[in-house]
Each structure stands twice: as C-alpha cells, then as structure tokens.
Scaffold this motif. Sequence first.
Motif, short mmCIF file in Angstrom:
data_model
loop_
_atom_site.label_atom_id
_atom_site.label_comp_id
_atom_site.label_asym_id
_atom_site.label_seq_id
_atom_site.Cartn_x
_atom_site.Cartn_y
_atom_site.Cartn_z
N PHE A 169 -26.68 -13.20 24.55
CA PHE A 169 -25.28 -13.32 25.23
C PHE A 169 -24.36 -12.25 25.06
CE2 PHE A 169 -25.90 -17.66 25.78
CZ PHE A 169 -24.79 -18.28 26.43
N SER A 170 -24.40 -11.04 24.14
CA SER A 170 -23.65 -9.74 23.88
C SER A 170 -24.36 -9.04 25.08
CB SER A 170 -23.91 -9.46 22.67
OG SER A 170 -23.40 -10.23 21.70
N ALA A 171 -25.55 -8.79 25.57
CA ALA A 171 -26.05 -7.93 26.30
C ALA A 171 -26.00 -8.24 27.55
CB ALA A 171 -27.63 -7.51 25.88
N ILE A 172 -25.94 -9.68 27.93
CA ILE A 172 -26.39 -10.11 29.52
C ILE A 172 -25.33 -9.73 30.35
CG2 ILE A 172 -25.61 -12.48 29.06
CD1 ILE A 172 -28.79 -11.40 31.13
N PHE A 173 -24.11 -9.95 30.02
CA PHE A 173 -23.05 -9.60 31.03
C PHE A 173 -22.63 -8.42 31.49
CE2 PHE A 173 -22.45 -13.79 28.72
CZ PHE A 173 -22.71 -14.61 29.71
N PRO A 174 -22.72 -7.48 30.48
CA PRO A 174 -22.34 -6.23 30.85
C PRO A 174 -23.55 -5.76 31.98
CG PRO A 174 -22.01 -6.24 28.60
CD PRO A 174 -22.54 -7.39 29.15
N LEU A 175 -24.89 -6.20 31.70
CA LEU A 175 -25.96 -5.92 32.69
C LEU A 175 -25.63 -6.45 34.20
CD1 LEU A 175 -28.98 -6.34 30.48
CD2 LEU A 175 -28.27 -4.13 31.66
N ILE A 176 -25.10 -7.74 33.91
CA ILE A 176 -24.84 -8.41 35.42
C ILE A 176 -23.69 -7.74 36.11
CG2 ILE A 176 -24.02 -10.52 36.25
CD1 ILE A 176 -25.37 -12.00 34.02
N ILE A 177 -22.49 -7.56 35.51
CA ILE A 177 -21.49 -6.74 36.33
C ILE A 177 -21.74 -5.51 36.74
CG2 ILE A 177 -19.15 -6.01 35.57
CD1 ILE A 177 -18.90 -8.45 33.96
N ASN A 178 -22.61 -4.59 35.83
CA ASN A 178 -22.68 -3.07 36.34
C ASN A 178 -23.76 -3.14 37.23
OD1 ASN A 178 -21.34 -0.92 34.41
ND2 ASN A 178 -21.44 -2.69 33.32
N THR A 179 -24.79 -4.14 37.28
CA THR A 179 -25.64 -4.04 38.38
C THR A 179 -25.02 -4.46 39.61
OG1 THR A 179 -27.46 -4.22 36.74
CG2 THR A 179 -27.95 -4.90 38.81
N MET A 180 -24.14 -5.40 39.63
CA MET A 180 -23.53 -5.94 40.71
C MET A 180 -22.73 -4.98 41.37
SD MET A 180 -21.06 -8.94 41.23
CE MET A 180 -19.91 -8.36 40.11
N SER A 181 -22.09 -4.12 40.66
CA SER A 181 -21.31 -2.80 40.95
C SER A 181 -21.88 -1.81 41.54
CB SER A 181 -20.36 -2.55 39.82
OG SER A 181 -19.68 -3.38 39.36
N GLY A 182 -23.05 -1.57 40.92
CA GLY A 182 -24.11 -0.65 41.55
C GLY A 182 -24.49 -0.91 42.93
N VAL A 183 -25.14 -2.24 43.08
CA VAL A 183 -25.53 -2.70 44.31
C VAL A 183 -24.42 -2.47 45.47
CG1 VAL A 183 -26.55 -4.69 45.37
CG2 VAL A 183 -27.34 -4.12 43.13
N LYS A 184 -23.26 -2.86 45.07
CA LYS A 184 -22.38 -2.82 46.04
C LYS A 184 -21.94 -1.61 46.53
CE LYS A 184 -19.95 -7.60 45.15
NZ LYS A 184 -18.73 -7.91 44.82
N SER A 185 -22.05 -0.65 45.51
CA SER A 185 -21.47 0.68 45.80
C SER A 185 -22.61 1.63 46.75
CB SER A 185 -21.33 1.48 44.46
OG SER A 185 -22.41 1.79 43.87
N VAL A 186 -23.77 0.93 46.90
CA VAL A 186 -24.88 1.65 47.75
C VAL A 186 -24.16 2.08 49.20
CG1 VAL A 186 -27.03 1.59 48.59
CG2 VAL A 186 -26.63 0.57 46.60
N ASP A 187 -24.51 3.19 49.51
CA ASP A 187 -23.99 3.77 50.88
C ASP A 187 -24.60 2.74 52.09
OD1 ASP A 187 -22.99 5.01 52.89
OD2 ASP A 187 -23.55 7.15 52.13
N SER A 188 -23.63 2.39 52.80
CA SER A 188 -24.07 1.73 53.90
C SER A 188 -24.95 2.25 54.80
CB SER A 188 -23.04 0.78 54.57
OG SER A 188 -22.32 1.82 55.30
N GLU A 189 -24.82 3.70 55.00
CA GLU A 189 -25.79 4.47 55.68
C GLU A 189 -27.09 4.61 55.39
OE1 GLU A 189 -23.90 8.41 56.49
OE2 GLU A 189 -22.27 7.58 57.31
N LEU A 190 -27.29 4.47 53.97
CA LEU A 190 -28.69 4.51 53.44
C LEU A 190 -29.32 3.33 54.04
CD1 LEU A 190 -28.04 6.16 50.05
CD2 LEU A 190 -29.18 7.15 52.01
N ILE A 191 -28.66 2.17 53.71
CA ILE A 191 -29.27 0.54 54.15
C ILE A 191 -29.57 0.75 55.47
CG2 ILE A 191 -28.75 -1.67 54.29
CD1 ILE A 191 -26.95 -1.31 51.75
N ASP A 192 -28.66 1.18 56.38
CA ASP A 192 -28.85 1.00 57.96
C ASP A 192 -29.87 2.08 58.38
OD1 ASP A 192 -26.75 -0.63 58.19
OD2 ASP A 192 -25.23 1.09 58.88
N SER A 193 -30.26 2.94 57.54
CA SER A 193 -31.25 4.24 57.84
C SER A 193 -32.39 3.36 57.52
CB SER A 193 -31.19 5.43 57.11
OG SER A 193 -29.95 5.92 57.43
#
Length: 296
Positions: A169-193
């Motif tokens: 419980f202590s480790a899981i939520f920082p992992l979830i929140i930071n992973t979600m933020s990292g995925v959202k921050s991916v440059d859309s041009e990279l995904i389109d390419s």
Amino acid sequence: MGHGTAEPMTLPVRGLGTRRQRLQGYLLTGPTRIFTRHGRLRSPAATWALRVATFVAIMLFWTLVARGMSRALLVPPIDVVGAILDLTVRQPVIWGAIYQSLGTLLIGLILSLPFGIAVGLLMGRYRGVEQVLDPYVTFLYVLPNIALIPVFVLWFGYQLELRLVLVFFSAIFPLIINTMSGVKSVDSELIDSARSFTANERQLVRTVVLPAALPFIFAGVRLGFSGAWVGVITAEITTLVSGIGGLIVDYASSFQTARMFVPILFIMLVGIVITVGMGRLERRLAPWRRMATDAE
C-alpha cells in the motif's frame, strides 16, 4: 551650457552593501572560485569540502548539546561510534535485523512494481479507466497508511503478511500516479509517427510510450521505495517489534540511547544506498534523459 539640474556624483559607501558585493565577487572570480555564476559549486572537491565542513559542524553542535543533557536522553557522537562497533562487530545483531527488514521490503516491492506500472499505464492510455479509478487512487494515496494498521492487524494478524500489505500500500500509489503522468506526457508527434508506420497498440506501448515514460516511472519507484521503507519500519515499531525497527523499540525502552541511534543510522544508510543505486540504474536504462538534462 544647459541650465538643467546636474546629477550629483555618487561615491561608493564603505558599508554592508559594498562588503557583500566584494564577497560575491570573490566567490565568483577570486582565487578559490567556489561558485559558478549560476550558483553551482565549481568542482567536486569544493562540494565535498563543504559537505565535510557541514558534517563537522553538526557533530560539534551535537557534542555541545549532549554535554548538558542526561545520557538517557542524548549521548555524544563518540558513544554512538562505540555502539556501532558493538552491534556490527562485537555483538553483530544489526545484520540479522537488516536482513529481515530488507527481505520484507524487496518482496513487497516485487509485488507492487508490476501492478502499479500496469495500472498507471492503463490510466494514462485510456481516459475511461482513469475516470473510474482516479478517485480511489487519490483517496487511498492521501490516506496515511498508519491509520489502516488496526484494520490490517485484524485481517492479517502479526505475521509477515501484515508487513507485506503495508509495503504494498505504501509503494503502489506513487507508482500508479507517476506512471500515469509519464504516459500522458509522451509527445503526441512520437505516437503519430509510430502509428504512421502501422504500429499496433502493443508495439506503440513497448517502443514509444514506456521508454518515454521511463524517467517518470523511476521517480515513482523512488517515491514508492521511500514509502515502502517507512511502511516496513512503521510495522516493525508499532506492531511486530522485530527487524531493525524492533531494535529501536528495544533499546529505547531500556534507555540504551547510544545503541538506539545505530538502527536509525542504518535505516538512513539503506535508504541512501538504494536511492543512489536506482539513480544510476535510471541513467543506464534511460541515457537520453541525462543528455536532455545536460543540454538544458
């Protein structure tokens, strides 16, 4: 000649402002050149010199304060050094306690890492998943885990399972929140390419999303480790009285103050070693992050 009012000539005043300017100029351009113009230390030698000087100052202050207090409340640093030798060499009980606590920590992290990264990845990639899970993740993240200890004791007793659940419980939520933020921050041009080269969702995640989000994931791992380590020590102090947290309770209850500081120092040391190790692992697995930071 004009009839305007002449500006009075100002002379430098030998005061605080002048001395401050001299000091700043000396630190930036003088023989020592301690700081750069951006406020950073100029060399590793200067960094370590200031660190050592700070450490010596803290030890001297600690010694002076301990002189005026009872040995049951505070002891000088030299007594702590003797206690370290006792618990690591003469009566090496500290190693077994560290092994027990680290075993719990590593098992809990192994269980929480894949789950947290997977949930964060789903929340970052799919808006519907985020809308459903985000309230629960936020609620459980802000809830102090120590408030759940009585509930966990009722459910899992005082065995290893209690510590594992606290670590999870202590480790899981920082992992979830930071992973979600990292995925959202991916440059859309990279995904389109990637999509222009007919990459499917699995290939897109594996070759574009995860590598781009890796620095955020490592930040989540570091935060998760810190929370998990706190969870382990909290469980050992409040309920189990075992491991390295149990040593703190044992020595504090018998007023062995010098020995009480030894497990505290080892808790700090373990945290520093693992944090530095994860930082080096991040630089090895995501070297582009370091190059981008240096370029800035």
